[in-house]
Design a protein around this motif. Structure first.
Motif, PDB file in Angstrom:
ATOM      1  N   UNK A 127       0.847  -1.196   0.000  1.00  0.00           N
ATOM      2  CA  UNK A 127       0.000   0.000   0.000  1.00  0.00           C
ATOM      3  C   UNK A 127       0.885   1.249   0.000  1.00  0.00           C
ATOM      4  N   UNK A 128       0.587   2.177  -0.893  1.00  0.00           N
ATOM      5  CA  UNK A 128       1.378   3.397  -1.003  1.00  0.00           C
ATOM      6  C   UNK A 128       0.870   4.428   0.002  1.00  0.00           C
ATOM      7  N   UNK A 129       1.801   5.109   0.683  1.00  0.00           N
ATOM      8  CA  UNK A 129       1.403   6.006   1.767  1.00  0.00           C
ATOM      9  C   UNK A 129       1.916   7.424   1.562  1.00  0.00           C
ATOM     10  N   UNK A 130       1.114   8.396   2.029  1.00  0.00           N
ATOM     11  CA  UNK A 130       1.547   9.786   2.072  1.00  0.00           C
ATOM     12  C   UNK A 130       1.360  10.282   3.501  1.00  0.00           C
ATOM     13  N   UNK A 131       2.349  11.011   3.994  1.00  0.00           N
ATOM     14  CA  UNK A 131       2.301  11.538   5.345  1.00  0.00           C
ATOM     15  C   UNK A 131       2.047  13.038   5.359  1.00  0.00           C
ATOM     16  N   UNK A 132       1.224  13.488   6.306  1.00  0.00           N
ATOM     17  CA  UNK A 132       0.923  14.900   6.497  1.00  0.00           C
ATOM     18  C   UNK A 132       1.289  15.280   7.924  1.00  0.00           C
ATOM     19  N   UNK A 133       1.852  16.463   8.114  1.00  0.00           N
ATOM     20  CA  UNK A 133       2.154  16.974   9.452  1.00  0.00           C
ATOM     21  C   UNK A 133       1.141  18.078   9.730  1.00  0.00           C
ATOM     22  N   UNK A 134       0.319  17.907  10.762  1.00  0.00           N
ATOM     23  CA  UNK A 134      -0.880  18.748  10.891  1.00  0.00           C
ATOM     24  C   UNK A 134      -1.141  19.171  12.334  1.00  0.00           C
ATOM     25  N   UNK A 135      -2.052  20.151  12.454  1.00  0.00           N
ATOM     26  CA  UNK A 135      -2.588  20.557  13.754  1.00  0.00           C
ATOM     27  C   UNK A 135      -4.112  20.509  13.743  1.00  0.00           C
ATOM     28  N   UNK A 136      -4.719  20.756  12.586  1.00  0.00           N
ATOM     29  CA  UNK A 136      -6.178  20.673  12.416  1.00  0.00           C
ATOM     30  C   UNK A 136      -6.900  21.412  13.538  1.00  0.00           C
ATOM     31  N   UNK A 153       6.730   4.750  10.596  1.00  0.00           N
ATOM     32  CA  UNK A 153       5.484   4.169  10.071  1.00  0.00           C
ATOM     33  C   UNK A 153       5.634   3.803   8.586  1.00  0.00           C
ATOM     34  N   UNK A 154       6.880   3.866   8.092  1.00  0.00           N
ATOM     35  CA  UNK A 154       7.222   3.449   6.725  1.00  0.00           C
ATOM     36  C   UNK A 154       6.466   4.252   5.667  1.00  0.00           C
ATOM     37  N   UNK A 155       6.341   5.551   5.911  1.00  0.00           N
ATOM     38  CA  UNK A 155       5.665   6.426   4.948  1.00  0.00           C
ATOM     39  C   UNK A 155       6.568   6.646   3.737  1.00  0.00           C
ATOM     40  N   UNK A 156       5.962   6.604   2.553  1.00  0.00           N
ATOM     41  CA  UNK A 156       6.725   6.772   1.317  1.00  0.00           C
ATOM     42  C   UNK A 156       7.064   8.232   1.038  1.00  0.00           C
ATOM     43  N   UNK A 157       6.067   9.126   1.232  1.00  0.00           N
ATOM     44  CA  UNK A 157       6.233  10.535   0.867  1.00  0.00           C
ATOM     45  C   UNK A 157       5.571  11.423   1.897  1.00  0.00           C
ATOM     46  N   UNK A 158       6.259  12.496   2.309  1.00  0.00           N
ATOM     47  CA  UNK A 158       5.621  13.522   3.124  1.00  0.00           C
ATOM     48  C   UNK A 158       5.213  14.659   2.191  1.00  0.00           C
ATOM     49  N   UNK A 159       4.019  15.167   2.378  1.00  0.00           N
ATOM     50  CA  UNK A 159       3.520  16.238   1.504  1.00  0.00           C
ATOM     51  C   UNK A 159       3.064  17.413   2.371  1.00  0.00           C
ATOM     52  N   UNK A 160       3.604  18.592   2.105  1.00  0.00           N
ATOM     53  CA  UNK A 160       3.291  19.769   2.908  1.00  0.00           C
ATOM     54  C   UNK A 160       2.808  20.914   2.012  1.00  0.00           C
TER      55      UNK A 160
END
Length: 411
Positions: free
Chosen positions: A1-10, A93-100
């Motif tokens: 499964x391909x993963x994208x990571x987000x760094x957030x506060x929401x 968590x073995x995330x493939x890409x972080x997107x900001x």
């Protein structure tokens, strides 16, 4: 499964966040979206509007698959440490890409900037020291040092470090190079609202700052409804309908004031980020103020940004010491990863990586141990103090018994 990571506060989850989530998933062709979210207090030293659990519920309801908590010792930090802490968790968590999100919108700009600074690190550090010696705040000194360096070496077209999301983005890219072996980075151009906008100026997209301002003023509620996804608005509306408070610094100020007045000056100097004799100025100004806003205006100087002083206020409020943070910053990996919520797809993904993980994934606060766990426990307790006795008691109990939130989203 391909993963994208987000760094957030929401704080709270709004239409701009939904746009970021959707575009990040499209751009990376990801099957699973993983968000690392700040807990009770945020990067700029503010208490979260509502609890981490309500913000997790908003996130999962709007399409995030996994929400994990960014611990206090990483979340209430300057951009470099904030980004580093988040990237290290995503890596485990073995995330493939972080997107900001950024004011640039082009990831090539960030890699070019990173390579430029690495190639001239010695000159960069020297110029930065010179700018700080002039009495400038760290963000201003960073921006001016970079501008001098880029012009001296004939690269005036490099990405600007004067915008807050560009600064964070640079540190995300830096952290992927420093702390991971294979994580990629991508960026999405921020839409419509500026990070610091105080008012809702667009029909569907607004900054979190302007949304919080409208919520606390109890005005422009139709405007608020228009800039929040339906699940977010419903969750917030229900929270208010149940007479639950929204938190801001003014709610916590009496506790902070008591903390400062009752603390010995030498102990105040032990608080994280209390430097250069700030303890004297803190104690001199605190008794003159009748509100947090007024105190900050009395405390602020050219050298220290509002955000820097808010972070210090948070550390005083939570009694977080230099010794605690310094010990935690020596850790070679996160002591644990706390799971706050997941979708069915998120649960499936976690099942595929569980045996490979070298960092404990915990689902109950009772499983938290060590310095980081004790700090997060104390921070959560202090945050809940402003909710009133009965609510505080129930929230404290919730913190220990709450299991990860599960919502069947449509993603």
């Amino acid at each position: 499964m391909k993963t994208v990571g987000l760094v957030v506060e929401y704080n709270p989850f709004h239409n701009g966040h939904l746009y970021h989530l959707t575009k990040a998933k499209e751009k990376t062709n990801a099957d699973v979206v993983i968000a690392v979210m700040s807990g009770s207090f945020l990067q700029r030293g503010e208490p979260a509007l509502v609890s981490k659990w309500l913000r997790t519920e908003m996130a999962i309801a709007n399409g995030v698959d996994i929400v994990v908590e960014l611990p206090y010792y990483d979340s209430v930090q300057k951009a470099e440490f904030f980004a580093e802490g988040a990237i290290r968790i995503l890596d485990h968590l073995f995330v493939d890409t972080v997107c900001f999100g950024s004011e640039s919108g082009k990831i090539e700009d960030f890699y070019e900037l990173y390579d430029f600074i690495e190639d001239h690190r010695e000159q960069w550090n020297l110029l930065l020291k010179e700018e700080i010696a002039l009495g400038k705040s760290y963000p201003k000194a960073t921006s001016d040092a970079f501008q001098r360096l880029s012009h001296q070496l004939g690269h005036p077209s490099l990405l600007s470090l004067s915008e807050p999301n560009n600064i964070l983005g640079f540190h995300y890219v830096e952290a992927t190079r420093k702390w991971t072996n294979s994580m990629n980075a991508e960026t999405i151009l921020r839409q419509k609202a500026h990070y610091h906008d105080q008012d809702i100026n667009h029909a569907t997209i607004a900054s979190a700052t302007s949304i919080r301002k409208a919520l606390f003023s109890d005005q422009d509620q139709e405007k608020v409804k228009a800039v929040l996804p339906q699940p977010s608005y419903h969750i917030l509306h229900q929270h208010l309908k149940n007479n639950q408070p929204l938190l801001q610094w003014e709610s916590l100020f009496p506790y902070l004031q008591y903390q400062i007045i009752s603390t010995k000056r030498e102990n105040l100097a032990d608080i994280y980020e209390c430097e250069e004799g700030l303890e004297y100025r803190i104690q001199e100004t605190i008794q003159q103020a009748t509100s947090f806003q007024q105190w900050m205006e009395l405390l602020k100087t050219k050298r220290y940004t509002w955000s820097r002083l808010q972070r210090l206020a948070t550390h005083i409020f939570t009694q977080t010491t230099k010794a605690e943070i310094n010990k935690l910053q020596q850790l070679k990996k996160p002591p644990y990863i706390r799971l706050l919520g997941m979708s069915p797809a998120g649960q499936t993904y976690l099942g595929t990586i569980k045996k490979k993980m070298t960092t404990p994934l915990i689902s109950r606060f009772a499983e938290v141990q060590g310095t980081a766990g004790r700090l997060d426990q104390r921070v959560t307790t202090m945050y809940n103090m402003a909710l009133g006795h009965l609510t505080n008691t129930s929230r404290f109990k919730e913190e220990y018994q709450q299991t990860p939130i599960r919502i069947k989203n449509e993603s």
